[in-house]
Design a protein around this motif. Structure first.
Motif, PDB file in Angstrom:
ATOM      1  N   LEU A  41      -1.261 -73.102 -69.285  1.00  7.39           N
ATOM      2  CA  LEU A  41      -2.310 -72.478 -68.472  1.00  7.39           C
ATOM      3  C   LEU A  41      -1.742 -71.334 -67.628  1.00  7.39           C
ATOM      4  N   LYS A  42      -0.510 -71.529 -67.183  1.00  7.44           N
ATOM      5  CA  LYS A  42       0.131 -70.520 -66.342  1.00  7.44           C
ATOM      6  C   LYS A  42       0.194 -69.157 -67.048  1.00  7.44           C
ATOM      7  N   ILE A  43       0.439 -69.182 -68.351  1.00  5.03           N
ATOM      8  CA  ILE A  43       0.558 -67.934 -69.112  1.00  5.03           C
ATOM      9  C   ILE A  43      -0.797 -67.219 -69.182  1.00  5.03           C
ATOM     10  N   PHE A  44      -1.864 -68.009 -69.278  1.00  2.13           N
ATOM     11  CA  PHE A  44      -3.197 -67.407 -69.279  1.00  2.13           C
ATOM     12  C   PHE A  44      -3.510 -66.810 -67.911  1.00  2.13           C
ATOM     13  N   ARG A  45      -3.044 -67.484 -66.860  1.00  4.77           N
ATOM     14  CA  ARG A  45      -3.303 -66.972 -65.502  1.00  4.77           C
ATOM     15  C   ARG A  45      -2.525 -65.686 -65.240  1.00  4.77           C
ATOM     16  N   ILE A  46      -1.238 -65.677 -65.616  1.00  2.00           N
ATOM     17  CA  ILE A  46      -0.393 -64.504 -65.378  1.00  2.00           C
ATOM     18  C   ILE A  46      -1.000 -63.259 -66.012  1.00  2.00           C
ATOM     19  N   THR A  47      -1.570 -63.431 -67.204  1.00  4.07           N
ATOM     20  CA  THR A  47      -2.071 -62.279 -67.951  1.00  4.07           C
ATOM     21  C   THR A  47      -3.549 -62.000 -67.664  1.00  4.07           C
ATOM     22  N   GLY A  48      -4.150 -62.803 -66.787  1.00  7.61           N
ATOM     23  CA  GLY A  48      -5.562 -62.577 -66.452  1.00  7.61           C
ATOM     24  C   GLY A  48      -6.518 -63.063 -67.520  1.00  7.61           C
ATOM     25  N   LEU A  49      -6.006 -63.764 -68.539  1.00  8.43           N
ATOM     26  CA  LEU A  49      -6.860 -64.164 -69.658  1.00  8.43           C
ATOM     27  C   LEU A  49      -7.722 -65.390 -69.354  1.00  8.43           C
ATOM     28  N   THR A  50      -7.509 -66.013 -68.192  1.00  6.46           N
ATOM     29  CA  THR A  50      -8.411 -67.109 -67.799  1.00  6.46           C
ATOM     30  C   THR A  50      -9.824 -66.562 -67.585  1.00  6.46           C
ATOM     31  N   LYS A  51      -9.905 -65.248 -67.347  1.00  6.65           N
ATOM     32  CA  LYS A  51     -11.226 -64.628 -67.161  1.00  6.65           C
ATOM     33  C   LYS A  51     -11.863 -64.280 -68.498  1.00  6.65           C
ATOM     34  N   VAL A  52     -11.061 -64.276 -69.545  1.00  7.89           N
ATOM     35  CA  VAL A  52     -11.539 -63.855 -70.861  1.00  7.89           C
ATOM     36  C   VAL A  52     -11.947 -65.065 -71.716  1.00  7.89           C
ATOM     37  N   PHE A  53     -11.151 -66.146 -71.604  1.00  8.96           N
ATOM     38  CA  PHE A  53     -11.409 -67.337 -72.420  1.00  8.96           C
ATOM     39  C   PHE A  53     -12.041 -68.456 -71.593  1.00  8.96           C
ATOM     40  N   PRO A  54     -13.086 -69.103 -72.115  1.00 10.72           N
ATOM     41  CA  PRO A  54     -13.515 -70.358 -71.505  1.00 10.72           C
ATOM     42  C   PRO A  54     -12.465 -71.422 -71.841  1.00 10.72           C
ATOM     43  N   ILE A  55     -11.884 -72.053 -70.805  1.00 11.78           N
ATOM     44  CA  ILE A  55     -10.851 -73.064 -71.033  1.00 11.78           C
ATOM     45  C   ILE A  55     -11.383 -74.423 -70.592  1.00 11.78           C
ATOM     46  N   HIS A  56     -11.400 -75.363 -71.505  1.00 15.22           N
ATOM     47  CA  HIS A  56     -11.987 -76.682 -71.257  1.00 15.22           C
ATOM     48  C   HIS A  56     -10.902 -77.750 -71.180  1.00 15.22           C
ATOM     49  N   THR A  57     -11.269 -78.881 -70.552  1.00 14.81           N
ATOM     50  CA  THR A  57     -10.294 -79.949 -70.391  1.00 14.81           C
ATOM     51  C   THR A  57     -10.326 -80.947 -71.561  1.00 14.81           C
ATOM     52  N   SER A  58     -11.389 -80.905 -72.374  1.00 16.36           N
ATOM     53  CA  SER A  58     -11.420 -81.791 -73.536  1.00 16.36           C
ATOM     54  C   SER A  58     -12.189 -81.133 -74.674  1.00 16.36           C
ATOM     55  N   VAL A  59     -11.925 -81.599 -75.883  1.00 12.55           N
ATOM     56  CA  VAL A  59     -12.624 -81.074 -77.059  1.00 12.55           C
ATOM     57  C   VAL A  59     -14.116 -81.367 -76.939  1.00 12.55           C
ATOM     58  N   ASP A  60     -14.468 -82.572 -76.465  1.00 12.25           N
ATOM     59  CA  ASP A  60     -15.880 -82.934 -76.300  1.00 12.25           C
ATOM     60  C   ASP A  60     -16.589 -81.930 -75.407  1.00 12.25           C
ATOM     61  N   ASP A  61     -15.944 -81.636 -74.297  1.00  8.62           N
ATOM     62  CA  ASP A  61     -16.495 -80.693 -73.329  1.00  8.62           C
ATOM     63  C   ASP A  61     -16.701 -79.319 -73.981  1.00  8.62           C
ATOM     64  N   ALA A  62     -15.708 -78.869 -74.743  1.00 15.11           N
ATOM     65  CA  ALA A  62     -15.784 -77.552 -75.376  1.00 15.11           C
ATOM     66  C   ALA A  62     -16.861 -77.508 -76.452  1.00 15.11           C
ATOM     67  N   VAL A  63     -16.994 -78.618 -77.181  1.00 13.24           N
ATOM     68  CA  VAL A  63     -17.959 -78.667 -78.271  1.00 13.24           C
ATOM     69  C   VAL A  63     -19.390 -78.642 -77.732  1.00 13.24           C
ATOM     70  N   GLN A  64     -19.578 -79.262 -76.541  1.00 10.71           N
ATOM     71  CA  GLN A  64     -20.922 -79.332 -75.973  1.00 10.71           C
ATOM     72  C   GLN A  64     -21.290 -78.103 -75.146  1.00 10.71           C
ATOM     73  N   ALA A  65     -20.289 -77.299 -74.796  1.00 15.82           N
ATOM     74  CA  ALA A  65     -20.541 -76.157 -73.912  1.00 15.82           C
ATOM     75  C   ALA A  65     -21.429 -75.130 -74.608  1.00 15.82           C
ATOM     76  N   THR A  66     -22.335 -74.566 -73.851  1.00 14.64           N
ATOM     77  CA  THR A  66     -23.249 -73.583 -74.436  1.00 14.64           C
ATOM     78  C   THR A  66     -23.288 -72.273 -73.651  1.00 14.64           C
ATOM     79  N   ASP A  67     -22.736 -72.256 -72.441  1.00 10.75           N
ATOM     80  CA  ASP A  67     -22.854 -71.041 -71.617  1.00 10.75           C
ATOM     81  C   ASP A  67     -22.025 -69.890 -72.174  1.00 10.75           C
TER      82      ASP A  67
END
Lengths: 150, 113
Positions: free
Chosen positions: B87-113
């Motif tokens: 996660l740190k690498i995504f934060r350093i490069t600012g990519l946390t703003k580009v990618f939706p990052i989820h804590t579980s596959v279930d969460d990611a699969v159900q996400a719609t926003d």
């Protein structure tokens, strides 16, 4: 002289070897365990960048990695032989990241920018220099004196 | 350690489970996999990075490339990651703003926003 010096052909498969060697020497030098991940990542980024520069430029000489253990710090120098017309300056922040993200993933330049952004974000003491004969990335980390050495 | 890749379909999402090290040597394999999925019509991807041991900027570049490809088809690319060092690498490069990052596959699969 360097504590350990590594020369490797500019091939992507050898970058992992450089990471492993750098982390092993850093650990022995007394770099904090919590920082070893950063050492591994930073040296990997520097070596990936050097490999890319050599390959894109058709340069057949090896990439150089110098690992030096001093009393209070552990230093890594990654050198390439790619001619650079200007000194590279690294800016970490929204602007650089946006431009890196806009590049296609096949574009070597975007990865180069992102690699330097990662290094600058990770390492407090870093210096990137380059001239017409090649470039060097110098990085260092503080060491804590080991209480017991086998 | 090499890179391992496996894919499975969950509803309209394709989950790509990645393991091992994503670096300058192995990233092309991940790129091929993502390109192949998009070419085959999978535009909603979930990249599960829980078993990734190492990620560098080459890997980030491949993920950004994947995101661009799915977006060209009104698709999505979500990441699953709980590992602080990744996660740190995504934060350093600012990519946390580009990618939706989820804590579980279930969460990611159900996400719609």
């Amino acid at each position: 002289m360097a504590t350990v010096e590594l020369l490797f052909s500019a091939l992507p498969e050898h970058v992992r070897t450089a990471r492993l060697v750098a982390a092993a020497v850093a650990r022995r030098a007394g770099v904090d365990e919590a920082v070893l991940d950063e050492v591994r990542l930073a040296v990997g980024e520097a070596c990936s960048r050097a490999v890319g520069l050599h390959r894109n430029g058709g340069i057949t000489s090896p990439v150089r990695v110098r690992l030096t253990e001093d009393e209070k710090k552990f230093s890594i120098e990654v050198g390439d032989d790619a001619p650079h017309p200007v000194v590279t300056e690294v800016v970490v922040g929204g602007t650089t990241v946006t431009s890196a993200a806009e590049h296609d993933d096949a574009g070597a330049e975007g990865e180069d920018d992102m690699g330097l952004a990662v290094i600058s974000g990770l390492v407090d003491d870093v210096e990137v220099s380059a001239d017409e004969n090649g470039g060097v990335i110098r990085m260092s980390w503080p060491t804590t004196p080991a209480a017991v050495l086998p | 350690m090499d890179l391992s890749l496996s894919t499975r379909t969950v509803g309209d999402r394709t989950v790509v489970e990645v393991g091992g090290e994503i670096d300058v040597y192995t990233a092309p394999k991940l790129r091929e996999q993502l390109v192949e999925l998009v070419n085959d019509g999978s535009y909603h991807l979930v990249v599960d990075m829980e078993r990734v041991d190492f990620l560098d900027s080459t890997g980030l570049g491949v993920l950004v490339g994947g995101l661009k490809r799915v977006r060209a088809h009104e698709g999505s690319l979500r990441l699953v990651c709980n590992q602080e060092r990744i996660l740190k690498i995504f934060r350093i490069t600012g990519l946390t703003k580009v990618f939706p990052i989820h804590t579980s596959v279930d969460d990611a699969v159900q996400a719609t926003d």
